[in-house]
Design an enzyme around this catalytic site. Structure first.
Site, PDB file in Angstrom:
ATOM      1  N   LYS A 275      -9.733  26.730  -6.684  1.00 43.96           N
ATOM      2  CA  LYS A 275      -8.713  25.871  -7.291  1.00 43.96           C
ATOM      3  C   LYS A 275      -8.519  26.272  -8.753  1.00 43.96           C
ATOM      4  O   LYS A 275      -9.445  26.207  -9.547  1.00 43.96           O
ATOM      5  CB  LYS A 275      -9.131  24.400  -7.204  1.00 43.96           C
ATOM      6  CG  LYS A 275      -8.201  23.459  -7.971  1.00 43.96           C
ATOM      7  CD  LYS A 275      -8.625  21.989  -7.827  1.00 43.96           C
ATOM      8  CE  LYS A 275      -7.800  21.094  -8.761  1.00 43.96           C
ATOM      9  NZ  LYS A 275      -8.198  19.671  -8.661  1.00 43.96           N
ATOM     10  N   ASP A 280      -5.199  19.647 -15.744  1.00 48.67           N
ATOM     11  CA  ASP A 280      -4.758  18.591 -14.835  1.00 48.67           C
ATOM     12  C   ASP A 280      -4.567  17.279 -15.602  1.00 48.67           C
ATOM     13  O   ASP A 280      -5.522  16.550 -15.847  1.00 48.67           O
ATOM     14  CB  ASP A 280      -5.800  18.405 -13.712  1.00 48.67           C
ATOM     15  CG  ASP A 280      -5.391  17.316 -12.726  1.00 48.67           C
ATOM     16  OD1 ASP A 280      -4.218  16.879 -12.758  1.00 48.67           O
ATOM     17  OD2 ASP A 280      -6.251  16.917 -11.906  1.00 48.67           O
ATOM     18  N   LYS A 287      -3.239  10.618 -15.738  1.00 48.86           N
ATOM     19  CA  LYS A 287      -4.611  10.128 -15.934  1.00 48.86           C
ATOM     20  C   LYS A 287      -4.704   9.336 -17.230  1.00 48.86           C
ATOM     21  O   LYS A 287      -3.920   9.568 -18.149  1.00 48.86           O
ATOM     22  CB  LYS A 287      -5.567  11.333 -16.034  1.00 48.86           C
ATOM     23  CG  LYS A 287      -5.780  12.108 -14.749  1.00 48.86           C
ATOM     24  CD  LYS A 287      -6.736  13.275 -14.986  1.00 48.86           C
ATOM     25  CE  LYS A 287      -6.949  14.102 -13.726  1.00 48.86           C
ATOM     26  NZ  LYS A 287      -7.643  13.374 -12.661  1.00 48.86           N
ATOM     27  N   ASP A 357      -1.633  13.202  -8.808  1.00 47.64           N
ATOM     28  CA  ASP A 357      -2.937  13.615  -9.316  1.00 47.64           C
ATOM     29  C   ASP A 357      -3.818  14.208  -8.210  1.00 47.64           C
ATOM     30  O   ASP A 357      -4.865  14.786  -8.481  1.00 47.64           O
ATOM     31  CB  ASP A 357      -3.635  12.420  -9.989  1.00 47.64           C
ATOM     32  CG  ASP A 357      -4.768  12.847 -10.914  1.00 47.64           C
ATOM     33  OD1 ASP A 357      -4.876  14.056 -11.185  1.00 47.64           O
ATOM     34  OD2 ASP A 357      -5.521  11.965 -11.362  1.00 47.64           O
ATOM     35  N   ARG A 361      -5.428  19.678  -3.536  1.00 47.46           N
ATOM     36  CA  ARG A 361      -5.274  19.933  -2.106  1.00 47.46           C
ATOM     37  C   ARG A 361      -3.897  20.518  -1.785  1.00 47.46           C
ATOM     38  O   ARG A 361      -3.750  21.263  -0.824  1.00 47.46           O
ATOM     39  CB  ARG A 361      -5.546  18.648  -1.306  1.00 47.46           C
ATOM     40  CG  ARG A 361      -4.574  17.538  -1.579  1.00 47.46           C
ATOM     41  CD  ARG A 361      -5.123  16.178  -1.177  1.00 47.46           C
ATOM     42  NE  ARG A 361      -6.112  15.690  -2.136  1.00 47.46           N
ATOM     43  CZ  ARG A 361      -6.765  14.532  -2.027  1.00 47.46           C
ATOM     44  NH1 ARG A 361      -6.556  13.742  -0.984  1.00 47.46           N
ATOM     45  NH2 ARG A 361      -7.631  14.167  -2.933  1.00 47.46           N
TER      46      ARG A 361
END
Ligand code: BES
Ligand code: MN
Ligand code: ZN
Length: 508
Positions: A275, A280, A287, A357, A361
């Site tokens: 990944k 992020d 977040k 978020d 995946r």
């Protein structure tokens, strides 16, 4: 550390900046050593002979002997002989190296341990106990003295640097074994520290195109091949998840393909997927700001994959190794992916984005789908995927999920050996209903419970019948506090366990 060498010499006749003795918690071994220290260095017997130094694990003492050649002696306790393991030596060497460094030593010299120590310990069961010993000592020293200081213009501490590690032995055959341990450990630890450097680097230094540039640089250095796909290529491949996550960012994504030893496929072909979210923010499902800075390390899986392929190439490990890295930022720009959006992945499956978020995946789905095209014997992904996995296992173990129990138990074995431990979580089919969507094939979040598992269940939909292991490294990859030879920040986790696994690879 510039040099790691093994010398055939006695401790007392070798000039030493800092000489390390490993001392077990054993009255006889301790008395023997106490007598020797008095004889050689005139160190009064009190510290080692009496209760003040018992040799318990973690105990450490710095002494200044009255000896013309030996400036410092470090006693490092290793605990009861039967429980001494490679991990004991990693930790003891790390402490010794740091103590030596903080007292301005430049060279760390390891006195040859009494053979009764290795013979009575768990190292006795390994193929070559002296190689195992030297390997572990080098790991402790190299990993324990690591610092990320690229952006520190004036160092606050007056500490110097350790420049060399020397191990002493009286035996020619042990010298061969230990030299082998040192040279392999050096390459492996350079892999781990490379992964640490990449993950510790700030998000304004490492983003998809600069991560790709590192891949190119390392490929040239170690002689593996690399192919970088840009945004257009990614669109052509129908990697809808990677495109979707990247669309909120001004910086375009990359898909990085690494390959070591293409011609060795019949000895085994293993695909690693990492990944590579270089930052992020959470995207539109943003977040909270507290702790968000940590998310510059959301490419720790990518760093581990890149460093593992690099290390495997340097060690010439005889398997066909493929590294796949979907690299992107996850930012809430004006064109960003939104909750409710539906994306179509490379395999054709669609997912409804309930939470932007849960981006890892979405990009891994495409990369795993791509990986199956190589028909690997095994595919392993590494990802800082879920906070839920940190809740479950803390920073002490990687969550392992997959569809191939025998490969998984071999990986777990490598986890024990290297102490980069992995621990299984189940993928019962009952979890699948948690990621059902009313309007797409899948939903990218599974609700409150079993978050690490529902993420893996999502990934499983993209691997077909390929043997696959998912490693959720969210806990061990990012350390909030230093622990033994792992500093605060990026740990570089993944490289050592994977290299051990690959070195022990046998097809079938
Ligand atoms: N990168 C994070 C997971 C993470 C959290 C890694 C803490 C390291 C430390 C991931 O992309 C994420 O945000 N996951 C969400 C998933 C949720 C929205 C289903 C999480 O864990 O909260
Ligand atoms: Mn996220
Ligand atoms: Zn993430």
């Amino acid at each position: 550390m510039r040099t790691l060498t093994v010398i055939r010499a006695a401790a007392s006749s070798t000039p030493s900046d800092a000489l390390v003795y490993f001392i077990p918690e054993d009255p006889q071994a301790r008395d023997r050593l106490a007598k020797e220290l008095v004889r050689l260095y005139r160190i009064p017997p009190t510290p080692v002979g009496q209760a003040s130094f018992r040799g318990t694990e973690g105990e450490i003492l710095l002494l200044f002997p009255a000896h013309p050649k030996i400036r410092r002696i470090i006693l490092a306790g290793v605990g009861r002989i039967e429980t001494v393991s490679a991990e004991t030596f990693r930790r003891a060497s790390s402490s010794a190296a740091r103590l030596a460094r903080s007292s301005q030593a430049r060279t760390l010299v390891i006195a040859e341990p009494d053979a009764t120590l290795l013979n009575g310990s768990t190292l006795h069961g390994t193929a070559d106990p002296w190689e195992t010993f030297a390997f572990a000592v080098a790991e402790g020293v190299l990993l324990g003295t690591y610092r990320y200081e690229k952006y520190i213009s004036t160092r606050k501490t007056p500490e110097g640097d350790l420049r060399s590690l020397v191990a002493l032995t009286q035996s020619a055959s042990r010298k061969v074994s230990m030299t082998r341990g040192f040279s392999t450990a050096r390459i492996v630890c350079e892999g781990t520290t490379l992964a640490r450097d990449l993950a510790n680097a700030p998000g304004n230094e490492i983003y998809p195109s600069t991560l790709a540039a590192h891949a190119r640089r390392l490929a040239r250095k170690a002689g593996f091949s690399v192919r970088i796909m840009n945004e257009r290529d990614i669109r052509r491949l129908n990697m809808g998840g990677l495109l979707a996550v990247s669309q909120g960012s001004a910086r375009p994504p990359r898909f990085i393909v690494l390959e070591h030893n293409r011609q060795a496929g019949r000895k085994g072909r293993i695909a690693l997927v990492g990944k590579g979210v270089t930052f992020d923010s959470g995207g539109i499902s943003i977040k909270p700001s507290a702790g968000m800075a940590e998310m510059k390390m959301d490419m720790a899986g990518a760093a581990a994959v890149l460093a593992t392929v690099y290390t495997a190439a340097r060690l010439k490990i005889p398997v066909h190794l493929i590294g796949l890295i979907p690299a992107t930022e996850n930012l809430p720009g004006g064109k960003a992916l939104k909750p409710g959006d539906i994306v179509r992945h490379l395999t054709g499956l669609t997912s409804e984005v309930d939470n932007t978020d849960a981006e890892g995946r979405l990009i891994l789905a495409d990369a795993l789908g791509y990986g199956t095209r190589y028909k690997p014997d095994l595919m392993i992904d590494l990802a800082t995927l879920t906070g839920a996995c940190v809740v479950a296992l803390g920073h002490e173990a990687t969550g392992m999920m997959g569809n191939c129990p025998s490969f998984m138990s071999r990986l777990q074995e490598s986890g024990e050996t290297t102490y980069e431990r992995v621990w299984p979580l189940p993928l019962f089919k009952e979890y699948e209903r948690l990621i059902k969507s009313d309007i797409a094939d899948l939903k990218n979040v599974g609700g409150r419970w079993a978050g690490a598992i529902t993420a893996a269940v999502f990934l499983k939909k993209f691997v077909g019948d390929t043997s696959w292991i998912h490693l959720d490294i969210a806990g061990p990859a990012i350390m909030e506090e230093p622990f033994e030879y792992i500093p605060k920040g990026a740990s570089g986790v993944g490289v050592r366990v994977l290299i051990d696994f690959l070195r022990n690879w046998k097809k079938g």
